[in-house]
Design a protein around this motif. Sequence first.
Motif, short mmCIF file in Angstrom:
data_model
loop_
_atom_site.label_atom_id
_atom_site.label_comp_id
_atom_site.label_asym_id
_atom_site.label_seq_id
_atom_site.Cartn_x
_atom_site.Cartn_y
_atom_site.Cartn_z
N ARG A 52 0.88 -1.16 0.00
CA ARG A 52 0.00 0.00 0.00
C ARG A 52 0.92 1.22 0.00
NH1 ARG A 52 -1.87 0.09 6.35
NH2 ARG A 52 0.25 0.07 7.19
N ASP B 234 -6.24 1.49 4.56
CA ASP B 234 -6.59 0.22 5.18
C ASP B 234 -6.95 -0.78 4.09
OD1 ASP B 234 -6.99 -1.52 7.31
OD2 ASP B 234 -9.12 -1.00 7.48
N TRP B 235 -5.97 -1.05 3.21
CA TRP B 235 -6.19 -1.93 2.06
C TRP B 235 -4.87 -2.19 1.36
CZ3 TRP B 235 -8.49 0.91 -2.79
CH2 TRP B 235 -7.71 2.02 -3.09
N LYS C 55 -8.41 -4.95 5.70
CA LYS C 55 -7.51 -4.76 4.56
C LYS C 55 -7.88 -5.69 3.41
CE LYS C 55 -3.54 -3.17 7.26
NZ LYS C 55 -4.25 -3.05 8.52
N TYR C 56 -8.21 -6.93 3.74
CA TYR C 56 -8.59 -7.90 2.71
C TYR C 56 -9.95 -7.56 2.11
CZ TYR C 56 -4.85 -10.80 4.74
OH TYR C 56 -3.65 -11.28 5.19
N HIS D 187 -11.64 -4.69 2.11
CA HIS D 187 -11.64 -3.44 1.35
C HIS D 187 -11.00 -3.61 -0.01
CE1 HIS D 187 -11.70 -1.23 5.49
NE2 HIS D 187 -12.92 -1.55 5.10
N THR D 188 -9.96 -4.44 -0.07
CA THR D 188 -9.29 -4.69 -1.35
C THR D 188 -10.18 -5.48 -2.29
OG1 THR D 188 -7.15 -4.70 -0.19
CG2 THR D 188 -7.19 -5.61 -2.42
N ARG E 51 -13.46 -5.52 -2.24
CA ARG E 51 -14.55 -4.64 -2.65
C ARG E 51 -14.10 -3.68 -3.75
NH1 ARG E 51 -15.96 -2.37 2.28
NH2 ARG E 51 -17.03 -4.32 2.73
N PHE E 52 -12.88 -3.19 -3.62
CA PHE E 52 -12.36 -2.27 -4.64
C PHE E 52 -12.21 -2.99 -5.99
CE2 PHE E 52 -8.66 -0.61 -6.98
CZ PHE E 52 -9.11 0.68 -7.22
#
Length: 231
Positions: free
Chosen positions: A104, A135-136, A210-211, A213-214, A216-217
Amino acid sequence: METHPPQTGSKVGIVTLLDVLGWRGIYQRHSDALSDLRSLVQSLREQSRGADIFLEQDAVKSISDTIAIFSETQEDGLNATLELHGRIYAQAIVKSIQLGIPIRGATSFGSYQVEENIFIGKAVDEAAAWYETGDWMGIHLTPSAIFCTAFPPDSIWVEYEVPLKQRLDWKPRCINWSAAWQEAVQNPGSLELQRIFRTMGPIVPETAGKYLHTLRFLESMIEKNLNQAKA
């Protein structure tokens, strides 16, 4: 008002700071973390040397799990240089996830000085204040880079509500690495990312954000790419 002359050797340009998530204690769950980090840094150096416009000699630094990248450019050349940085960093994000050492970070614009592994300056301070706030797994721009750039409609730096540790009412630009992901994996999509995340575990409540949010992105960007292709 008292003013201060520019420091000798000071440059103006882009500063990016990256760190590896979960580096502390990584030796307990990753058998060859140093080799993989070295591979990631070398990949960044090779891509930067092959770029048409940007990185100066020896502009990629590595100290422990922190990677610092410097690129001298004036404001009138910032748009094109940022786009090139973004495309190189998109590849780096994907590679870091595949290697099990996800990164990140943050990219700023302003003055900086570099001498060996020592770096100072306004752009360094700003990047340092922001690069661990995400936070990702991803890279976002800091205000200094956003405020002086006119982004093209197809920019790789997209507006997104980046999950920051400190809540702010704004959407900073971040790298859309979904195209690089889909080119790199045989089964593009979030299922392959979930499989890789399982190997990185354990995924405990303190790190689950972190997992998630990643994931979802990535899902959001893949959907965005599909909608644009249909339009």
